[in-house]
Every structure is written in structure tokens, then in C-alpha cells.
Scaffold this active site. Structure first.
Site, mmCIF file in Angstrom:
data_model
loop_
_atom_site.group_PDB
_atom_site.id
_atom_site.type_symbol
_atom_site.label_atom_id
_atom_site.label_comp_id
_atom_site.label_asym_id
_atom_site.label_seq_id
_atom_site.Cartn_x
_atom_site.Cartn_y
_atom_site.Cartn_z
ATOM 1 N N ASP A 8 0.874 -1.174 0.000
ATOM 2 C CA ASP A 8 0.000 0.000 0.000
ATOM 3 C C ASP A 8 0.908 1.219 0.000
ATOM 4 O OD1 ASP A 8 -1.768 2.061 0.434
ATOM 5 O OD2 ASP A 8 -2.271 1.478 2.491
ATOM 6 N N LYS A 70 2.902 11.395 -3.817
ATOM 7 C CA LYS A 70 1.925 10.586 -4.557
ATOM 8 C C LYS A 70 0.927 11.460 -5.303
ATOM 9 C CE LYS A 70 -1.469 6.897 -3.669
ATOM 10 N NZ LYS A 70 -1.975 5.977 -2.628
ATOM 11 N N GLU A 174 -7.185 0.645 -4.507
ATOM 12 C CA GLU A 174 -7.145 0.588 -3.050
ATOM 13 C C GLU A 174 -8.473 0.152 -2.421
ATOM 14 O OE1 GLU A 174 -5.694 4.455 -2.113
ATOM 15 O OE2 GLU A 174 -3.649 4.008 -2.748
ATOM 16 N N ASP A 199 -12.781 5.201 1.262
ATOM 17 C CA ASP A 199 -11.338 5.194 1.534
ATOM 18 C C ASP A 199 -10.829 6.629 1.583
ATOM 19 O OD1 ASP A 199 -8.634 4.822 1.697
ATOM 20 O OD2 ASP A 199 -8.447 3.565 -0.078
#
Length: 832
Positions: A8, A70, A174, A199
């Protein structure tokens, strides 16, 4: 067989897991914690800091630490979301700039890095920590990415994993990964359920709507905002805290480097504490040049007021995704809370208002479930996709059976200067040009693997137990919940008792639509958002207006905005129209996505045969796309126009470059600088044109105007013609170009009148002009030759003047004979 990590790769924290004896398990890092901050730092003496050690450096020198990269993966610097993110980053934004390819560059210490390179440093550390902790090697990975990542962002994620020395077998969404982790624990007799995965991580928000049953997961819709997350809440709270300074101190406050980082760190810790209590005390010191101290008692209500609008926005994304899945909130059976920021009480309150409190579920650690799901996915894979030729291979293959490309990770070294990983054996570092040729990848310390079945100790390289032949940890699939057997990878049911496993490889959907750019610049969608992939063929009718020899350009974009250029460029394909057409003709385009979201493209013109192409995810920015298209078009046109006069060696070199450019348009990546590659391609084409032109001149001058040249010039031209022909045949472009330079120098010395005379005589001799004009040129040429033979200057001048006049007539006639130039044509709407 090769061990696979489930990673992850988070915006703020990253977590790693593996399959241990058929059950997913999170692997602690070198610090003994289960999450590694996604931060990288460089000390003043050039030392590398990764994770918590990098965050500790923030107080000393915040400019030497980067995090949340990211958010910039696979994006252009000029993108509106990137600029919005930079506006919220405070001092940290000063180190972010635009790269030469239009992407994002991040300054860290003395060097500039791409987000991919920073992420690769983090991934390599995660890999090393896992290997050191367990004493076993990992060379494959399943990496997770936000559900709302586009094609270029997914490609950047995959590139970072490969750069870190891991073969990326799958990039998994994810929310889907989290659903796998939750699904593994569901009872065998569970009824099919509609599940929403909410999420909310550090830097991204994703929502997926799934149908789940034992042995079945189907993604129906996805949504979210990949520039919204907990770091934004930290920023809001940090600004609020700064405003709490007493008025007298605030007036005298002069910011000092690192203030923003201190405030953000304090805000992050306060945010976490406010999830457990109604109030928390915050102290930040020293701040500013004067070293003032901030002390404030912060209430949960104040924090919730700062983030209320953002949380409401996530709920709107969630209900919209439920609606796109053709469901109502009351149809939802479970809402899985995933990501660290989902533990904020306001999140549960707002979701409970829509779905009911009893449907909210957070029984598996929101911080770990994504990594656990990635590990489960690695156990479910029964084949691998080759990134080079797109064929499939069994999971125990070391190389692709179709093209022999490696299907395992590569040994990597760390640059001693800038710390970017590179493949062992690389000559130089891509960031700082440091010599890497003498470096070797570190070897893994010897260890043993204990068999969970019989307790036998086995070498770390063993796949199965030497004693009982059971698969060892890291090489196995899922453990049967019924009989307890640890199965081989890729199985959906137990090989002993045939009991179906609670989970299976999920069926994913597209986050955004993609379509074709039309001639007028608009986008025509081919594949809609929320389509399951691998998809069926999607076919659309168009037409084109062009002629045989023109270049058809099919440009694919991901998104739904108009015009097409406002979206992300997916890939392009250029095709020379060889069909004998003229004017407007029908064009049919069809496309589909395979398992790995690669684009299969087919098209046909005027009901002819089908042309095919397979296109990768695209790394090019829009600016480079335009230049690559232009250079490729020039190459393809030159090769098509002059095939008859190019040597075999020249055609080979030109076609190699043309194929490299075509591959870039199809989603391939350059091995070095894209600027350098395009500069070299343009230089190669210019030199090839010069060589071809000079070669013709060296033959024509001695043939048609020897009387206007000295004997030395005639012999030199003839010698050059032989020499340049030999160089072209051998493929020695450097030698050929050097000779061409000498030929063109002689042409310049002889002057324009000699060139025009030669050109007119050559055109007449080759019957390229009318018979009347040909006779006039022949007569003028004979007069010119005779005057030159007799040395009669007056007659020579008159003859030269006459043939120069005729040269103008030649140009006029030839202009009417020239074939129309090749044009770039784009699809047009067939309904227009």
C-alpha cells in the site's frame, strides 16, 4: 515461483504485507512499526533518510524533506489540481517546479527528482526492510493505487515499482484491495451484498461500490477525488492554529524556515487525538525569528468546522457512485471505512446519516487492510501479463514465453550521491550522472524458512519444504477455511476439499471514460466510465477526409471534458493511408481494455481490412505528445516518399527511429532523455535529407554541366558520388554527411546560375517537362556548352541567362505536376 509483496504505497504512510502460510500478514519495518511514513530526506552531508527518520529531520531543516509526492505521480506541473495542491502546501511548495517534459520536479538537497524517483526510493526501502525482517527475497509486487487514478498515474505507479527492482504483477485499486481483506473473513454462507468502500487516506479519497459474495467480487462503480485527504485537513488546522497566536505576538511574528512544517506536524497529531477526545492541548515552539510559543486548547467542534465542507464533498462522491451503480442508499449492506482519516468521528456521523450507523464497518484496521488485500491478490493470481508483448505466462515463469522479457524484479544499486535506485550494471545515475559501473547489489543475509506444516528448516531460496513438500511461506496461495490446507497460488477453491474460498480476483471498472479526438478538437467517447474490464469491443462510426498517402492520426484521451486536450492523453496511433481513397470515406474505430487496462485498438477505412494496434498507458505530457507526433509524421512521410532511393541500411536506421517514435505514441517510454531522443531524431532526418540531396547533386553536376565546372571540380564531384554511395550502402551516416557537406560547398561556390542550368537540363533529359520546353532547354544547353568550350564570355553569359529563364518555366510546369503533400487527418463525426 517468486515471493510477492503486497504494498500500500500511501500518500502519508506506506504498509507492506505478504502471504504467510496462506494468511495475509503485515510486515513490520526496520523500526518495528507497521507503517512507514512516505517521506524522504537528505541530510546536510548527503545521507539518505526514509520514513520516520525523515520526519524527525523536519524540525532541523524542512527544506531537505519531501512527502505526499503521490499527489504528483503521473501529472503535469501545469495541471490545475497540481497548482491547487501547491497552493495548500505552504513552504514545502517552494521545492516543486516544472520539468523539461512538463512534469513535476522536486528539489531535495542539491538534486531534482521526479515523483516516480522519490516513490522508487521509498519502495526500495520497503522491499529491503521486508527482506531484512524475514530473511527471504521479494522480487514481485502488487501495488495499490487510488480508484480514481488515471492511466498516466497508474503508469507512474508501475514505473516506480520497476525502478525499485520489483516486477509489478498488478496495480490494484485501493478500495478493491480493502474489500478483499474484509471479504476473506466473511462466512461461507454469506448472502450476496452491496458494499461501499469509503477510503479517505492522507492524500486521496476514493469510493467504490461492489457486489460481494463468497468467491465473488464485482466492482460496479468508482469515484472520488485524488487531491483530497488528511493532509488537507492538517493544512486547514495548521492555518487555524497559526491564527490563534495572540494579537501582540502575531503583529511581531516574522516567519522562519520550518514554521509551516512544525505547524503541520502539530496539526496532524492534534487531528489524531481529536478522534479520541473532545479537546486537546497544542504547543508549538519555537516559531518565527523571535522564537515565540503557540499554546492553544483545540476543541473537536472547531476542527470539524474546518473540514465539514470537505467531508460533505466525500459523501456527495459516495452517493453519486452508489447512484451510478443503479443502487439506492438503502440497498447498501455495508460501508467499509478505510484509510487513516476515515477514523475521524465526523466521517462516521455524516455517513450514518445516509446509510445508517449499523452498516458502517471498521473491524479490520483501516491503516492495514489495503496492504493485506494486496497480499491476498498476489495469492489469487494464476497468470502474469507481459508488459512488452502483452502475452500471458504462468505465475512460476521467470521470463515471458512470447518475447523472453523478464517477469521478475532486477537487482538494483543505490546511487551513492543522490540515492536514486538503478539497475545493477548501469553506467551512470539518471539524476546526478554519478558513475555506477562498479556498484553491486547488496546480498541478502542467509536465513532459513520454517515449514508451517512439519517444522523443517529450509533454505531461503526453497519454494517447497524439503521434507514434506508443502509450499513454503511467500510461495503459497490461500489457506482453506475448512480443512486448513495451504493451497497453491491462483486457486479459487481448495484443491483438497473443493471448498470455495471467500474471495476471488475482483472484476474492476474504469474510473474515467476514454475516447477519440475529432478533427474539430472535441472528444468522442469510446468506453464509458464504470465499464468492467477486460471490456468487450466498443465500436463507433466516423469518417475521414483525405487521400492515399495521408497520415491518419487516432489520438485517445481519458476524461470527459471538452475539448479533448483538457483531458489526460492516453495514447496515439499514426497510420499511413495505403487504401486508394480520395475525399470523404467511412472510418470505423473499435477499442477494448484488457486485464491490465492496456488498450486494444482496431480500425478500418472505407470497408477495407482491419488494422490493429495495442497501446500502453501513456507517459507523455501534452507538449511532448505534440512534438513526438510532428517528428514521427516527418519520419513516416520521408520514408514513404523516398523508399525507392534509400539504401537498405538507410531504411533500417530510419525505420528503427520511426518505430521508436511510434512506440512512444503507443505508450512506450524512452530509455533516456526524451528531449535528447527527439533532438537526435530530428538531426538524423535533417542529415538524411542532406545526404540524399547531395548524393543526387554529385551525380547530376558532372553529367549535365561539366563545361561550367573546372576539371578538378568535375573529378571531385564524381569521386564524392562514389564515396557517398559507399557510405550510404554501409549505413555510415556520419561519413555520408561529411561528404555531403563538401558536395554542398562546391554547389555554393559554383553559384545559382550553374545550379539552375543543371536543374533545367536534368528535367529536360528526364522528360519531366513538355516537349516544346524540352527542345528549348536542349538548344540553350548546346549553346551553353559551345560557349564554354570556346571560352566566349559574352556568349556564355547570354546562354546562361537564357537557360536561367527557362529554369523558371521548368519550375512552373513542375509545380503543376507535384503530388499533393501528405496531410495529417483526424476522424470526423459521422453524424456531422
Amino acid at each position: 515461483m517468486h515471493r510477492t509483496l503486497g504494498i500500500d504505497l500511501g500518500t502519508t504512510n506506506s504498509v507492506v504485507a505478504w502471504m504467510k502460510n496462506g494468511t495475509p500478514e503485515v510486515i513490520p519495518n526496520a523500526d518495528g512499526t507497521y507503517g512507514t511514513p512516505s517521506a524522504v530526506g537528505i541530510t546536510e552531508d548527503g545521507g539518505l533518510l526514509v520514513g520516520q527518520e525523515a520526519l524527525h529531520w523536519l524540525d532541523r531543516d524542512a527544506a531537505r524533506v519531501v512527502s505526499t509526492v503521490k499527489r504528483f505521480m503521473g501529472r503535469n506541473f501545469a495541471d490545475e489540481p497540481v497548482q491547487a495542491a501547491l497552493a495548500r502546501m505552504g513552504d514545502a511548495a517552494r521545492g516543486v517546479s516544472e520539468g523539461p517534459d512538463g512534469g513535476v520536479l522536486i528539489r531535495l538537497g542539491k538534486h531534482l527528482y521526479t515523483p516516480v524517483q522519490i516513490s522508487a526510493i521509498i519502495l526500495r526501502r520497503l522491499k529491503r526492510d521486508a527482506e531484512d525482517r524475514l530473511g527471504v527475497a521479494f522480487d514481485r509486487t502488487v501495488i495499490t493505487a487510488p480508484a480514481y487514478f488515471g492511466e498516466r498515474q497508474l503508469a507512474a505507479t508501475r514505473e516506480a515499482g520497476e525502478l525499485a527492482g520489483l516486477h509489478v504483477v498488478r496495480v490494484l485499486k485501493e478500495p478493491t484491495s480493502a474489500a478483499l481483506a474484509h471479504g476473506l473473513a466473511q462466512p461461507r454462507d454469506s448472502e450476496p451484498a452491496t458494499i461501499v468502500v469509503y477510503d479517505l487516506g492522507g492524500g486521496t479519497f476514493d469510493v467504490s461500490v461492489l457486489t460481494s459474495a463468497p468467491g465473488f467480487i464485482d466492482v460496479m462503480a468508482v469515484g472520488g477525488d485524488n487531491l483530497l485527504g488528511g493532509t488537507d485537513f492538517d493544512g486547514n488546522l495548521a492555518a487555524y492554529l497559526k491564527a490563534q497566536l495572540p494579537d501582540d505576538e502575531l503583529q511581531d511574528y516574522l516567519p522562519a524556515p520550518g514554521d509551516d512544517a512544525k505547524l503541520r506536524q502539530a496539526a496532524e497529531q492534534a487531528k489524531i487525538r481529536l478522534s479520541e477526545s473532545r479537546k486537546t492541548e497544542v504547543t508549538v515552539s519555537p516559531l518565527g525569528v523571535g522564537g515565540i510559543t503557540l499554546e492553544h486548547s483545540t476543541a473537536r467542534e472547531a476542527f470539524e468546522e474546518l473540514i465539514s465542507e470537505a467531508i460533505d464533498n466525500t459523501v456527495r462522491h459516495t452517493t453519486a457512485a452508489v447512484s451510478r451503480a443503479s443502487q439506492l442508499p438503502e440497498d447498501v449492506d455495508q460501508v467499509l471505512l478505510v484509510g487513516g482519516s476515515s477514523s475521524i468521528p465526523l466521517v462516521s456521523e455524516r455517513l450514518a446519516e445516509v446509510f445508517g450507523e449499523q452498516r458502517l464497518r471498521s473491524d479490520i484496521d483501516p491503516m492495514r487492510c489495503v496492504a493485506l488485500g494486496a497480499a491476498i491478490q498476489s495469492a489469487l493470481l494464476d497468470e502474469l501479463d507481459c508488459a512488452d508483448c502483452h502475452s500471458t505466462a504462468p505465475v512460476d515463469a521467470n521470463a515471458c514465453p512470447g518475447c523472453d522479457a523478464p517477469l521478475t524484479g532486477v537487482a538494483t544499486v543505490e546511487c551513492p550521491v543522490c540515492h536514486v535506485p538503478a539497475q545493477e550494471g548501469s553506467a551512470a545515475c539518471p539524476v546526478c550522472s554519478e558513475d555506477l559501473s562498479g556498484l553491486a547489489a547488496p546480498s541478502l543475509e542467509a536465513a532459513v524458512v520454517e515449514c508451517s506444516h512439519c517444522g523443517q528448516e529450509n533454505p531461503l531460496t526453497a519454494m517447497a519444504c524439503d521434507l514434506c513438500e508443502e509450499l513454503l511461506a511467500g510461495h503459497a496461495g490461500l489457506k482453506c477455511p475448512g480443512c486448513g490446507l495451504v493451497n497453491a497460488p491462483g486457486l479459487q477453491a481448495c484443491s483438497y476439499c473443493d471448498r470455495e474460498f471467500p474471495v476471488s480476483t475482483p472484476m474492476e471498472v474504469t474510473a474515467l471514460p476514454f475516447g477519440v479526438q475529432l478533427k474539430d478538437g472535441t472528444l468522442r467517447v469510446l468506453v464509458e466510465a464504470d465499464e468492467r474490464y477486460p471490456t468487450d469491443w466498443h465500436t463507433k462510426d466516423f469518417h475521414i477526409t483525405g487521400n492515399k498517402g495521408d497520415m491518419l492520426e487516432i489520438l485517445l484521451w481519458e476524461g470527459s471534458r471538452q475539448p479533448a486536450r483538457l483531458n489526460d492523453f492516453c495514447a496515439g496511433h499514426t497510420h499511413e493511408i495505403k487504401e486508394d481513397i480520395s475525399g470523404t470515406r467511412p472510418l470505423v474505430i473499435r477499442a477494448k481494455l484488457n486485464n491490465d487496462r492496456l488498450i486494444d485498438l482496431e480500425f478500418r477505412i472505407d470497408n477495407g481490412g482491419w488494422h490493429t494496434a495495442q497501446l500502453n498507458r501513456h507517459p507523455l505530457t501534452n507538449r511532448f505528445r505534440t512534438r513526438v507526433l510532428s517528428v514521427h509524421r516527418d519520419f513516416a512521410t520521408f520514408v514513404a516518399d523516398w523508399t525507392h532511393s534509400l539504401t537498405a541500411a538507410e531504411q533500417t536506421h530510419l525505420k528503427q527511429t520511426e518505430q521508436t517514435l511510434r512506440a512512444l505514441l503507443a505508450g512506450g517510454s524512452a530509455s533516456g532523455s526524451l528531449d535528447s531522443l527527439l533532438d537526435d531524431a530530428e538531426r538524423q532526418l535533417d542529415r538524411q535529407k542532406s545526404v540524399r540531396w547531395a548524393s543526387a547533386l554529385a551525380q547530376l553536376y558532372p553529367m549535365y554541366v561539366p563545361g561550367l565546372m573546372s576539371e578538378d571540380e568535375v573529378e571531385t564531384m564524381r569521386g564524392h558520388h562514389v564515396a557517398i554511395g559507399a557510405a550510404r550502402k554501409a549505413g555510415d551516416l556520419d561519413r555520408a554527411h561529411s561528404i555531403a557537406h563538401e558536395i554542398l560547398a562546391i554547389k555554393e561556390r559554383l553559384g545559382d546560375h550553374v545550379y539552375r542550368a543543371m536543374s533545367a537540363l536534368a528535367s529536360a533529359s528526364q522528360d519531366r517537362v513538355s516537349s516544346v520546353l524540352r527542345r528549348r532547354i536542349v538548344q540553350a544547353g548546346e549553346a551553353l556548352t559551345e560557349a564554354a568550350r570556346q571560352g566566349d564570355t559574352a556568349r556564355l553569359d547570354a546562354a546562361t541567362s537564357r537557360i536561367t529563364e527557362l529554369y523558371q518555366d521548368v519550375q512552373q510546369e513542375l509545380s503543376g505536376q507535384r503530388a499533393p503533400e501528405r496531410q495529417a487527418v483526424l476522424p470526423e463525426d459521422a453524424t456531422g
